[in-house]
Design a protein around this motif. Structure first.
Motif, PDB file in Angstrom:
ATOM      1  N   THR A 193       9.038  -4.418  10.001  1.00  0.00           N
ATOM      2  CA  THR A 193       9.183  -3.788   8.707  1.00  0.00           C
ATOM      3  C   THR A 193       7.952  -3.884   7.809  1.00  0.00           C
ATOM      4  OG1 THR A 193      11.625  -4.550   8.750  1.00  0.00           O
ATOM      5  CG2 THR A 193      10.782  -3.652   6.706  1.00  0.00           C
ATOM      6  N   ALA A 194       7.221  -5.167   7.496  1.00  0.00           N
ATOM      7  CA  ALA A 194       6.051  -5.161   7.080  1.00  0.00           C
ATOM      8  C   ALA A 194       4.896  -4.302   7.722  1.00  0.00           C
ATOM      9  CB  ALA A 194       5.752  -6.655   7.153  1.00  0.00           C
ATOM     10  N   ALA A 195       5.061  -4.181   8.983  1.00  0.00           N
ATOM     11  CA  ALA A 195       3.890  -3.595   9.706  1.00  0.00           C
ATOM     12  C   ALA A 195       4.180  -1.999   9.357  1.00  0.00           C
ATOM     13  CB  ALA A 195       3.905  -3.615  10.980  1.00  0.00           C
ATOM     14  N   PHE A 196       5.376  -1.498   9.223  1.00  0.00           N
ATOM     15  CA  PHE A 196       5.559  -0.158   8.844  1.00  0.00           C
ATOM     16  C   PHE A 196       5.159   0.331   7.550  1.00  0.00           C
ATOM     17  CE2 PHE A 196       8.647   3.249   7.559  1.00  0.00           C
ATOM     18  CZ  PHE A 196       8.307   4.232   8.424  1.00  0.00           C
ATOM     19  N   ASN A 197       5.558  -0.585   6.513  1.00  0.00           N
ATOM     20  CA  ASN A 197       5.184  -0.434   5.304  1.00  0.00           C
ATOM     21  C   ASN A 197       3.672  -0.424   5.110  1.00  0.00           C
ATOM     22  OD1 ASN A 197       7.688  -0.415   3.200  1.00  0.00           O
ATOM     23  ND2 ASN A 197       8.363  -1.660   4.797  1.00  0.00           N
ATOM     24  N   MET A 198       3.087  -1.254   5.693  1.00  0.00           N
ATOM     25  CA  MET A 198       1.600  -1.280   5.368  1.00  0.00           C
ATOM     26  C   MET A 198       0.980   0.156   6.103  1.00  0.00           C
ATOM     27  SD  MET A 198       0.598  -3.840   3.854  1.00  0.00           S
ATOM     28  CE  MET A 198      -1.249  -3.643   4.076  1.00  0.00           C
ATOM     29  N   VAL A 199       1.533   0.634   7.091  1.00  0.00           N
ATOM     30  CA  VAL A 199       1.140   2.106   7.412  1.00  0.00           C
ATOM     31  C   VAL A 199       1.556   3.037   6.348  1.00  0.00           C
ATOM     32  CG1 VAL A 199       1.525   3.860   9.228  1.00  0.00           C
ATOM     33  CG2 VAL A 199       1.524   1.540   9.940  1.00  0.00           C
ATOM     34  N   LEU A 200       2.568   2.954   5.736  1.00  0.00           N
ATOM     35  CA  LEU A 200       2.859   3.929   4.766  1.00  0.00           C
ATOM     36  C   LEU A 200       1.984   3.686   3.641  1.00  0.00           C
ATOM     37  CD1 LEU A 200       6.956   3.941   4.374  1.00  0.00           C
ATOM     38  CD2 LEU A 200       5.242   5.684   5.401  1.00  0.00           C
ATOM     39  N   ILE A 201       1.667   2.498   2.969  1.00  0.00           N
ATOM     40  CA  ILE A 201       0.556   2.224   2.192  1.00  0.00           C
ATOM     41  C   ILE A 201      -0.726   3.005   2.604  1.00  0.00           C
ATOM     42  CG2 ILE A 201      -0.696   0.596   0.710  1.00  0.00           C
ATOM     43  CD1 ILE A 201       1.654  -1.429   1.155  1.00  0.00           C
ATOM     44  N   SER A 202      -1.172   2.779   3.844  1.00  0.00           N
ATOM     45  CA  SER A 202      -2.466   3.415   3.974  1.00  0.00           C
ATOM     46  C   SER A 202      -2.589   4.770   4.063  1.00  0.00           C
ATOM     47  CB  SER A 202      -2.808   2.709   5.543  1.00  0.00           C
ATOM     48  OG  SER A 202      -1.825   3.499   6.587  1.00  0.00           O
ATOM     49  N   LEU A 203      -1.324   5.543   3.932  1.00  0.00           N
ATOM     50  CA  LEU A 203      -1.376   6.981   3.774  1.00  0.00           C
ATOM     51  C   LEU A 203      -2.129   7.333   2.290  1.00  0.00           C
ATOM     52  CD1 LEU A 203       2.178   7.827   4.991  1.00  0.00           C
ATOM     53  CD2 LEU A 203       0.135   8.156   6.243  1.00  0.00           C
ATOM     54  N   GLY A 204      -1.809   6.495   1.412  1.00  0.00           N
ATOM     55  CA  GLY A 204      -2.581   6.666  -0.029  1.00  0.00           C
ATOM     56  C   GLY A 204      -2.029   7.657  -0.867  1.00  0.00           C
ATOM     57  N   SER A 205      -0.938   8.435  -0.232  1.00  0.00           N
ATOM     58  CA  SER A 205      -0.180   9.426  -1.092  1.00  0.00           C
ATOM     59  C   SER A 205       0.931   9.048  -1.606  1.00  0.00           C
ATOM     60  CB  SER A 205      -0.174  10.883  -0.414  1.00  0.00           C
ATOM     61  OG  SER A 205       0.647  11.757  -1.188  1.00  0.00           O
ATOM     62  N   LEU A 206       1.230   8.354  -2.940  1.00  0.00           N
ATOM     63  CA  LEU A 206       2.486   7.851  -3.336  1.00  0.00           C
ATOM     64  C   LEU A 206       3.605   8.946  -3.451  1.00  0.00           C
ATOM     65  CD1 LEU A 206       4.327   5.726  -4.604  1.00  0.00           C
ATOM     66  CD2 LEU A 206       3.129   6.188  -6.815  1.00  0.00           C
ATOM     67  N   ALA A 207       2.941  10.005  -3.788  1.00  0.00           N
ATOM     68  CA  ALA A 207       4.187  11.446  -3.771  1.00  0.00           C
ATOM     69  C   ALA A 207       4.605  11.750  -2.405  1.00  0.00           C
ATOM     70  CB  ALA A 207       3.430  12.588  -4.416  1.00  0.00           C
ATOM     71  N   ALA A 208       3.718  11.452  -1.561  1.00  0.00           N
ATOM     72  CA  ALA A 208       4.238  11.962  -0.082  1.00  0.00           C
ATOM     73  C   ALA A 208       5.031  11.021   0.598  1.00  0.00           C
ATOM     74  CB  ALA A 208       3.046  12.136   0.720  1.00  0.00           C
ATOM     75  N   ILE A 209       4.832   9.676   0.214  1.00  0.00           N
ATOM     76  CA  ILE A 209       5.665   8.616   0.579  1.00  0.00           C
ATOM     77  C   ILE A 209       7.281   8.685  -0.046  1.00  0.00           C
ATOM     78  CG2 ILE A 209       6.041   6.239   0.563  1.00  0.00           C
ATOM     79  CD1 ILE A 209       3.250   5.855   0.755  1.00  0.00           C
ATOM     80  N   LEU A 210       7.162   8.725  -1.325  1.00  0.00           N
ATOM     81  CA  LEU A 210       8.430   8.965  -2.286  1.00  0.00           C
ATOM     82  C   LEU A 210       9.271  10.142  -1.823  1.00  0.00           C
ATOM     83  CD1 LEU A 210       7.316   7.790  -5.835  1.00  0.00           C
ATOM     84  CD2 LEU A 210       8.337   6.504  -3.925  1.00  0.00           C
ATOM     85  N   ALA A 211       8.643  11.120  -1.596  1.00  0.00           N
ATOM     86  CA  ALA A 211       9.223  12.503  -1.118  1.00  0.00           C
ATOM     87  C   ALA A 211       9.918  12.287   0.274  1.00  0.00           C
ATOM     88  CB  ALA A 211       8.457  13.644  -1.074  1.00  0.00           C
ATOM     89  N   ALA A 212       9.043  11.691   1.226  1.00  0.00           N
ATOM     90  CA  ALA A 212       9.488  11.449   2.447  1.00  0.00           C
ATOM     91  C   ALA A 212      10.845  10.538   2.663  1.00  0.00           C
ATOM     92  CB  ALA A 212       8.606  11.067   3.351  1.00  0.00           C
TER      93      ALA A 212
ATOM     94  N   SER B 106       5.063  15.927   3.231  1.00  0.00           N
ATOM     95  CA  SER B 106       5.752  14.892   2.915  1.00  0.00           C
ATOM     96  C   SER B 106       7.093  15.215   3.804  1.00  0.00           C
ATOM     97  CB  SER B 106       6.138  14.471   1.587  1.00  0.00           C
ATOM     98  OG  SER B 106       6.794  15.898   0.906  1.00  0.00           O
ATOM     99  N   THR B 107       7.461  16.531   3.791  1.00  0.00           N
ATOM    100  CA  THR B 107       8.595  16.870   4.598  1.00  0.00           C
ATOM    101  C   THR B 107       8.620  16.475   6.092  1.00  0.00           C
ATOM    102  OG1 THR B 107       9.193  18.557   2.955  1.00  0.00           O
ATOM    103  CG2 THR B 107      10.198  18.894   5.090  1.00  0.00           C
ATOM    104  N   TRP B 108       7.241  16.850   6.525  1.00  0.00           N
ATOM    105  CA  TRP B 108       7.213  16.656   8.142  1.00  0.00           C
ATOM    106  C   TRP B 108       7.110  15.078   8.417  1.00  0.00           C
ATOM    107  CZ3 TRP B 108       8.317  19.977  11.425  1.00  0.00           C
ATOM    108  CH2 TRP B 108       7.980  21.275  11.484  1.00  0.00           C
ATOM    109  N   LEU B 109       6.641  14.391   7.243  1.00  0.00           N
ATOM    110  CA  LEU B 109       6.514  12.848   7.468  1.00  0.00           C
ATOM    111  C   LEU B 109       7.946  12.441   7.442  1.00  0.00           C
ATOM    112  CD1 LEU B 109       5.013  10.292   7.559  1.00  0.00           C
ATOM    113  CD2 LEU B 109       4.832  10.310   4.990  1.00  0.00           C
ATOM    114  N   GLY B 110       8.687  12.829   6.677  1.00  0.00           N
ATOM    115  CA  GLY B 110      10.176  12.535   6.531  1.00  0.00           C
ATOM    116  C   GLY B 110      10.830  12.490   7.885  1.00  0.00           C
ATOM    117  N   PHE B 111      10.699  13.809   8.504  1.00  0.00           N
ATOM    118  CA  PHE B 111      11.402  14.246   9.463  1.00  0.00           C
ATOM    119  C   PHE B 111      10.809  13.696  10.964  1.00  0.00           C
ATOM    120  CE2 PHE B 111      12.870  17.746   7.096  1.00  0.00           C
ATOM    121  CZ  PHE B 111      14.518  17.513   7.283  1.00  0.00           C
ATOM    122  N   ILE B 112       9.509  13.570  10.740  1.00  0.00           N
ATOM    123  CA  ILE B 112       8.862  13.048  12.039  1.00  0.00           C
ATOM    124  C   ILE B 112       9.467  11.206  12.286  1.00  0.00           C
ATOM    125  CG2 ILE B 112       6.905  11.978  12.928  1.00  0.00           C
ATOM    126  CD1 ILE B 112       5.388  14.652  11.930  1.00  0.00           C
TER     127      ILE B 112
END
Length: 372
Positions: free
Chosen positions: A231-250, A319-325
């Motif tokens: 879980t921690a590793a997955f969240n660090m990957v999300l943080i590294s995306l750098g786009s808060l809006a994309a993370i929240l939308a996904a 963000s949509t593609w990120l969520g579905f992927i």
């Protein structure tokens, strides 16, 4: 928040760098605390709740007491000036519902610990109702106070948090500092709640054969430490995306799908003869299956279509593609988990039945075979 509390950090680290460092520090600290069991994680939750909820209650009530709340800011802005009830705006409304429920409806995590409660039949509904009341307070009165003080345009224009200018208007500069500390504590509380809840969910799914078995490994304190690390590793990957809006939308897309699927699964469990007869410590009243079906359909397809449409308008399709992927990644993981379960069951099946055994003995032997 950290840049606002310690301006000197802005001269040393960019927001992106500070996000990565903060994430690493927070998840390392939470992993160490949660390593020692659920009780320690709960104690941390109490401490963080005290640092966040108590100031939040004061900050929410104070503007009403000091007369800073103008109800005209709310009653005069129910809908945007250009609003019309056409397909375009209705889809936007469903998308807003999806994002709102992602942020406001997280108290179902209280049920994740249901099997570990002393008395699940009484403690599960108590925990859910208690969390629900807190969220109802937060998402109604806090919104009312903030919009009542700043107005819709003032909230939209605030870059960090609208609570900060509200605190400054009510308590002066000292209020801003206290609010930032409160927001940081609240943010860590949110992370801790999701972190611990996610690891417990991964552990539960693993023991049921819906995720690889290694995610179910626990230490001597009963903590699913592999699930915590993943879980921690997955969240660090999300943080590294750098786009808060994309993370929240996904995340809103994933949460909407999860809500709908869970509600449909509940309806299925209440209707299916084999599942309906299973003994459970806590069961919702019989009529709730109709409520579940209604809100399941509200999530899928209405809110899902709405949030995809809203995301495409606001921040593009990334963000949509990120969520579905991310959601689709579960399919190969689930297939592997089923293969792993079948292989384990096949190893446990008896290869031969003794020739001198009696029919009754055969039946007794077969009763010992794990269910497929």
């Amino acid at each position: 928040y950290l840049h606002g509390l310690f301006p000197a950090l802005g001269q040393t680290f960019s927001e992106y760098q500070l996000s990565l460092i903060s994430g690493l520090v927070i998840f390392t600290g939470l992993f160490i605390i949660n390593w020692f069991g659920l009780k320690e994680g709960a104690i941390l939750g109490y401490v963080l709740a005290a640092f966040s909820l108590i100031p939040l209650v004061v900050l929410t009530a104070a503007p009403f007491a000091t007369g800073h709340v103008e109800l005209a800011n709310i009653t005069g802005n129910w809908l945007p000036a250009d609003w019309s009830w056409d397909a375009h705006h209705i889809l936007i409304l469903f998308g807003i519902f999806a994002i709102a429920q992602w942020s406001a409806c997280g108290w179902e995590t209280a049920a994740i610990y249901g099997p570990e409660y002393k008395n699940p039949a009484k403690d599960v509904p108590k925990a859910l109702f208690a969390c629900g009341i807190i969220c109802l307070f937060s998402y109604v009165l806090v919104q009312t106070a903030v919009i009542g003080v700043l107005g819709v345009d003032g909230v939209a224009a605030e870059a960090v948090s609208p609570l900060i200018p509200v605190a400054q208007a009510t308590f002066g500069q000292a209020g801003s500092v206290v609010t930032i500390i409160m927001l940081i504590a609240a943010m860590i509380l949110i992370i801790q709640t999701a972190y611990l809840g996610s690891s417990r969910a991964l552990h539960s799914m693993s023991t049921e054969g819906n995720l690889p078995r290694y995610l179910g490994k626990t230490n001597r304190h009963g903590t699913p430490f592999i699930a915590l690390l993943v879980t921690a590793a997955f969240n660090m990957v999300l943080i590294s995306l750098g786009s808060l809006a994309a993370i929240l939308a996904a995340a809103a897309i994933g949460y909407t799908c999860a809500n709908g699927i869970s509600l449909f699964a509940y309806v299925r469990a209440r209707k299916h003869p084999a599942l309906a007869q299973l003994e459970r410590p806590f069961k919702a009243p019989r009529g709730w299956k109709h409520v579940a079906m209604l809100f399941g359909l509200f999530n899928l397809p209405l809110c899902l279509v709405g949030v995809v449409y809203l995301n495409s308008l606001e921040i593009g399709w990334t963000s949509t593609w990120l969520g579905f992927i991310v959601l689709s990644l579960y399919i190969p993981v689930w297939l592997y988990s089923q293969h792993e379960t079948r292989r384990r069951n096949n190893r446990e099946l008896p290869t031969t039945i003794p020739s001198n055994s009696k029919p009754d003995d055969d039946a007794a032997d077969l009763e010992k075979v794990p269910s497929l």
